[in-house]
Design an enzyme around this catalytic site. Structure first.
Site, PDB file in Angstrom:
ATOM      1  N   LYS A 175       0.866  -1.189   0.000  1.00  0.00           N
ATOM      2  CA  LYS A 175       0.000   0.000   0.000  1.00  0.00           C
ATOM      3  C   LYS A 175       0.892   1.224   0.000  1.00  0.00           C
ATOM      4  O   LYS A 175       2.006   1.185   0.520  1.00  0.00           O
ATOM      5  CB  LYS A 175      -0.867   0.022   1.256  1.00  0.00           C
ATOM      6  CG  LYS A 175      -2.116   0.831   1.125  1.00  0.00           C
ATOM      7  CD  LYS A 175      -3.199   0.005   0.482  1.00  0.00           C
ATOM      8  CE  LYS A 175      -4.556   0.604   0.626  1.00  0.00           C
ATOM      9  NZ  LYS A 175      -5.591  -0.422   0.449  1.00  0.00           N
TER      10      LYS A 175
HETATM   11  N1  GLU Z   1      -7.508  -0.355  -2.876  1.00  0.00           N
HETATM   12  C1  GLU Z   1      -8.253  -1.564  -3.010  1.00  0.00           C
HETATM   13  C2  GLU Z   1      -8.185  -2.374  -1.732  1.00  0.00           C
HETATM   14  O1  GLU Z   1      -7.925  -1.851  -0.680  1.00  0.00           O
HETATM   15  C3  GLU Z   1      -7.855  -2.354  -4.248  1.00  0.00           C
HETATM   16  C4  GLU Z   1      -6.449  -2.825  -4.276  1.00  0.00           C
HETATM   17  C5  GLU Z   1      -6.028  -3.463  -5.602  1.00  0.00           C
HETATM   18  O2  GLU Z   1      -6.862  -3.682  -6.460  1.00  0.00           O
HETATM   19  O3  GLU Z   1      -4.839  -3.718  -5.704  1.00  0.00           O
HETATM   20  O4  GLU Z   1      -8.460  -3.528  -1.714  1.00  0.00           O
END
Ligand code: GLU
Length: 508
Positions: A175
């Site tokens: 992240k």
């Molecule tokens: N931001 C989304 C999550 O927290 C999607 C992450 C992604 O598709 O890599 O799951």
């Protein structure tokens, strides 16, 4: 002697409590526990940019001083409003039309008096935390928000590791993002900042190493800028298309990706009702946060026959026991250029309510789909629902969890509830690798099967319900006792991750 101050709980360690409980329960290999306890990499860096000129409203007290200042004539198309009352002036705007200033103050007809703030350079803090890659490339969203921190990204990155394992997609967890409020920047500024962010991120990510996606404050447009910056100058740019997911379908994104998180949550909720022999038709639900996840979940649930009775976000709350029209509310929030906060606040077709009243609305389903830590012990006491279905990441505190359990309010935990997004991100990534384009129906069929079967597995672990058949065998996941849903989900994640270490072993 004064007594020692009670130590403030570190948010990362607090978030890892469920991990440790699950690890104890399944007797996780101690070395695997160490591998997962902290992220593999924590990147903090900075990006600089040059801001555009702004018009900043001047204090009411100073207005009299400029009573004689004539109106300046700057075309509307050269001004972009920001939600704090400032306007961005596009380059060259001051050279068009008649401009009058006094001490750097300007009057714009029907808009008022402003100080002209010349664009300045700015430094922005940037992050990317890569938690684990045992099951595949690091994967996770990019968040643009003013309240981010390294500890928050560590929590969210580890949550991606659990989520990708639970969704059974061959990815790890990561992240990252920027510490800024995107609503305070113009489109051009956001583009420049994003390009600079990717310029620095380039040697930390890659289609087979770490794959960003949208999260709070970012979207397909931001992904397009990231893609362009990453592939610029490459001889075979299409080979790198999978470096980000959540792209526009016209540039290699997947059908169904925008709605996927809301869709996955709706599949879980539908299945929750089915498992009780009930139908979702007529069920009342409340949603906190009306961004991508909240608005799409609401739209899909409404189509399934459920009724939206209240919505709350950072800037307001609304309720209507007879049901809120999701389409019209979505228009009001997302398609109205005057709604700069993108808030449900002020929606004329429902009654305004406070945040406290929002949480105590009577309903069957409560959907937190905003930021973390919204359902604490107090909120959990107020809830008048049967089910909390988590669309946001990490929306419930450990106190909140305890209260939900004691009040027998059921839970669809975030790691399965919002796993639809990353699941369709995986479909997008495969389509990019194979140069394919799947229909929305194909995507949703696959998504429904994936989400419902993994959700069912978590329920089985939670209920300690053994099932062995030719096509479904959950025997290797049960722990011989009933466990809460959040713990059950973590057990599933850890067992799947541990298998990689067990079977492949460690390189020395
Ligand atoms: N931001 C989304 C999550 O927290 C999607 C992450 C992604 O598709 O890599 O799951």
């Amino acid at each position: 002697m004064s007594s020692p101050k009670p130590k403030k709980k570190n948010i990362y360690l607090e978030a890892m409590e469920v991990f440790h409980r699950a690890a104890d329960l399944i007797d996780l290999d101690p070395r695997v526990r160490l591998e997962l306890e902290q992220p593999d990499f924590e990147h903090i860096f900075y990006v600089t940019t040059h801001l555009q000129d702004r018009l900043q409203p001047i204090a009411q007290d100073d207005h009299a001083k400029y009573a004689k200042l004539a109106d300046s004539d700057i075309p509307e198309s050269m001004l972009e409003p920001l939600y704090d009352g400032c306007w961005i002036i596009k380059p060259g705007a001051m050279r068009i039309g008649s401009v009058h200033t006094e001490n750097g103050v300007i009057r714009i007809a029907k808009k008022g008096l402003f100080k002209i703030k010349r664009g300045q350079p700015e430094r922005i803090k940037a992050y990317r935390v890569q938690h684990n890659q045992a099951r595949g490339p690091y994967k996770g969203g990019i968040r643009y928000h003013q309240d981010v921190s390294l500890d928050l990204f560590k929590i969210l990155a580890s949550e991606m590791t659990w989520k990708t394992a639970i969704a059974n997609v061959p990815f790890g967890g990561a992240k990252g993002g920027l510490k800024l409020d995107p609503r305070l920047y113009s489109k051009e500024e956001l583009q420049a900042i994003t390009l600079r962010y990717m310029y620095k991120l380039k040697n930390m990510v890659g289609p087979n190493f770490d794959i960003p996606a949208p999260d709070v404050g970012t979207n397909g447009e931001v992904m397009a800028w990231m893609l362009r910056q990453y592939t610029d100058g490459e001889r075979e740019p299409h080979k790198h298309r999978g470096v980000v997911t959540g792209k526009d379908v016209r540039i290699g994104g997947s059908e169904g990706r925008v709605k996927a998180t809301g869709q996955g949550l709706a599949y879980c909720i539908e299945d929750w009702f089915l498992a009780r022999g009930k139908s979702i038709k007529g069920a009342r639900f409340i949603v906190q946060g009306f961004g991508n996840v909240g608005s799409n979940a609401a739209e899909i649930l409404a189509k399934m026959g459920a009724k939206l009775v209240a919505v709350n976000d950072a800037d307001g709350g609304i309720a209507d026991p007879n049901g809120i029209d999701v389409g019209r509310l979505t228009q009001y929030v997302h398609a109205n250029p005057k709604n700069l906060r993108r808030s449900v606040g002020g929606y004329p077709e429902a009654q305004a309510i406070s945040k406290d009243d929002f949480w105590s609305q009577e309903c069957e389903i409560a959907i937190p789909a905003a930021l973390g830590k919204e359902i604490d012990g107090n909120v959990a006491e107020r809830l008048r629902c049967q089910l909390v279905a988590e669309g946001a990441n990490n929306p419930t505190t450990s106190d909140g969890d305890e209260v939900l359990e004691s009040r027998k309010i059921e839970l669809i935990p975030d790691v399965i509830g919002n796993a639809g997004g990353v699941t369709v991100s995986y479909y997008e990534w495969i389509q990019n690798k194979r140069m394919e384009h799947w229909t929305e129906q194909e995507v949703n069929q696959k998504l429904e099967r994936a989400i419902k079967s993994n959700y069912r597995l978590i329920r089985d672990i939670s209920n300690d319900r053994l099932e062995r058949s030719a096509e479904y065998d959950n025997s290797s996941f049960l722990v011989g006792q009933k466990v809460p849903m959040r713990l059950a989900a973590m057990i599933l994640a850890l067992k799947r991750i541990e298998a990689h270490y067990r079977i492949e072993g460690f390189s020395q």
